[in-house]
Design an enzyme around this catalytic site. Structure first.
Site, PDB file in Angstrom:
ATOM      1  N   THR A 186      48.615  28.465  46.995  1.00 13.47           N
ATOM      2  CA  THR A 186      47.894  29.021  46.044  1.00 13.47           C
ATOM      3  C   THR A 186      48.045  27.292  44.146  1.00 13.47           C
ATOM      4  OG1 THR A 186      49.548  29.503  44.865  1.00 13.47           O
ATOM      5  CG2 THR A 186      47.976  30.959  46.233  1.00 13.47           C
ATOM      6  N   TRP A 447      42.407  43.883  22.473  1.00  8.20           N
ATOM      7  CA  TRP A 447      41.805  42.785  23.118  1.00  8.20           C
ATOM      8  C   TRP A 447      40.724  41.748  22.679  1.00  8.20           C
ATOM      9  CZ3 TRP A 447      44.615  43.855  28.868  1.00  8.20           C
ATOM     10  CH2 TRP A 447      45.939  44.224  28.649  1.00  8.20           C
TER      11      TRP A 447
END
Ligand code: AMP
Length: 545
Positions: A186, A447
């Site tokens: 990754t 949010w």
């Protein structure tokens, strides 16, 4: 009672054997590092993959030993996909965009024994080879006459010399389908990279799934251009799905600029292409600037980062090319969801359809997903509730290579992989990412989706790329600002861009400020590096504070 069907292991070698037998004259076209176009067939590829397997046997490489590649998308790289894994070794695709120190680190961590590289990456190999004691053979993926006289790399051989003398016959071994086949690290922005270790079973099942009509819809009639790199998550599995379907494959090599990609699409009758938004933006810019059209391209999968809705409409309305938005991860081989309409959506108006098509899409069979709140409780699929996105399935990581299992257990003791993405899922199963969990912006307890804010800015004709980040605010906790790189020659002021937000999002979500930069920092896989961006913004203060 067990079923009475033949128990044949799902092995990567069966894909190339199938392609050779059923699509032997199917074409594989590659733009090479040298700049010329190379053409051959699945039959040639299968023979050369067997030559490679013979060479690896001859070197005494053991089952599961790692063989690394540092290469663009091309036919020799594809031979490695089948020759290395098919013979029971593990192909470690190394991302050349990583820092050389990180490359040395992962080569050592994987204990690679052979490393094959495109000549473009000779300087990287020159910088790291002395730090990679496990590598006993360095191979340049080029013709013998292209090998530099004095590379400084001991025993460097050209790939053609290396495999050229080996026999083209080889009996692919049969073994447990759960054996490791390939690995990919990754591009983690913090700490050392971690590796996903794929198996023959996970790869083959993923290849089947990727070819499905509501996924990439690949067939023997397609001409497929994977612009997504083979050095990161196996080019979304396209080399395997290609062998499974017998489609024509067109590899772009190192030339990823809009002009080169466009010319290849037209010259090779490409019907389907896959890439990340940044590369597709270059293609769109070129086509728009030169007033061109696509004569064969019908559909394109765009993923890896959020695909701005403006890009979907530009392709669809301007050029008749359908955009399939896709989401996935290295840890998921990578495909998780793809966005295609259902039958009931066909009667909808265009705007309603667009509203669906900009989402990341529906789960592919084989991927289960759910969203959970901070308390770990599953959130409803109503398109509004958001939560941490968890996934499970046969091509999703259980644990990292030489590492921990990141899985979280639910109340039934079932393990789920936490994606690190925050998402909503609607009643029809369409998932939409609002953020990476670490990039979430919280303003006054609510949010704000940075992806929504970025998408609006990207719809402005003067904006090449936009990144939304939260900045500390004494009253609201955080307030969003948008960092913008303008298109070359284009002009837009802070006030004009803020005015552009009016009516497109709730007032309180409109960014407090616009910061113009020359370029948004990108990571090794082309994603925006918000960590770096935040470092660059150190000392920045919101207006009025
Ligand atoms: P990687 O493992 O490097 O392929 O990165 C995976 C991450 O990329 C995901 O967890 C997402 O955060 C992001 N990503 C991939 N595809 C998309 C998409 N279509 N929209 C938004 N984010 C995406």
């Amino acid at each position: 009672m067990l079923g009475l069907m033949q128990n044949q292991p799902l092995l990567i070698s069966t894909l190339i054997t199938f392609a050779e037998r059923n699509h032997g004259d199917g074409e594989i076209v590659s733009r090479r590092v040298e700049g010329d176009i190379h053409r051959y067939t699945y039959r040639d590829l299968a023979r050369r993959a067997r030559q490679l397997a013979n060479v690896l046997d001859g070197m005494g490489l053991q089952f599961s030993d790692r063989v690394a590649s540092l290469a663009w998308n091309g036919y020799r790289h594809m031979e490695m996909y089948f020759g290395v894994s098919g013979s029971g070794r593990v192909l470690h695709t190394v991302n050349p965009r990583l820092h050389p120190d990180q490359i040395a680190w992962i080569v050592n961590h994987a204990e690679d024994q052979v490393l094959c590289f495109d000549m473009t990456f000779l300087p990287i190999v020159q910088a790291v080879h002395a730090k990679c004691p496990t590598v006993k053979k360095w191979v340049a993926l080029c013709d013998a006459d292209r090998l530099p006289a004095d590379s400084g790399i001991p025993g460097l051989t050209s790939y053609e010399d290396w495999i050229g003398g080996a026999p083209g016959e080889y009996d692919w071994p049969t073994f447990d389908e759960n054996s490791a086949s390939s690995m990919c690290y990754t591009s983690g922005t913090t700490g050392n990279p971690k590796a996903a270790l794929y198996s023959h079973r996970s790869t083959t099942l993923h290849a089947y799934a990727a070819a499905l009509p509501d996924v990439m819809c690949l067939s023997a009639r397609d001409s497929v251009l994977p612009v997504v790199p083979m050095f990161h998550v196996n080019a979304w599995g396209i080399p395997y799905s290609a062998a499974l379907t017998g489609c024509k494959v067109v590899f772009p090599g190192p030339a990823l600029d809009g002009k080169s990609v466009y010319e290849l699409i037209e010259a090779e009758g490409v019907t389907f292409a896959a890439g990340v938004p940044t590369v597709w933006q270059m293609l769109l810019n070129h086509v728009q600037a030169a007033g061109l059209k696509f004569s064969t391209l019908g559909r394109t999968v765009i993923g890896g980062s959020a695909c701005p809705p403006a890009m979907i409409t530009a392709f669809q309305d301007g050029y008749g090319v359908s955009v399939l938005h896709a989401w996935g991860m290295t840890e998921m081989s990578p495909l998780g969801t793809l966005c295609t309409l259902k039958n009931k959506h066909l009667r909808m108006g265009r705007d309603e359809q667009m509203h669906i098509l900009q989402k990341q899409g529906r789960a592919i069979y084989g991927v289960e997903m759910k969203i959970v709140g901070a308390d770990g409780k599953e959130q409803p699929w109503d398109g509004k509730a958001y939560g941490d996105l968890l996934v499970r399935g046969p091509w999703i990581l259980e644990r990292y290579y030489k590492g921990e299992s990141p899985l979280v257990k639910d109340e039934h003791g079932v393990g789920w992989f936490p994606t690190g993405d925050v998402a909503t899922i609607d009643a029809d199963g369409y998932m939409q990412i609002t953020d990476r969990s670490k990039d979430v912006i919280k303003s006054g307890g609510e949010w704000i989706s940075s992806i929504d804010i970025e998408n609006i800015a990207m719809a402005h004709p003067a904006v090449a790329m936009a990144a939304c980040v939260g900045m500390p605010h004494p009253k609201w906790d955080e307030r969003p600002i948008v960092v913008v790189a303008r298109r070359p020659g284009a002009e837009v002021t802070r006030e004009e861009l803020l005015a552009f937000y009016e009516g497109k999002t709730a007032k309180w979500q409109i960014p407090d400020d616009v910061v113009f930069v020359d370029a948004i920092p990108l990571g090794a896989t082309g994603k925006m590096l918000k960590t770096r961006l935040r470092e660059q913004l150190a000392g920045y203060k919101l207006p009025g504070l």
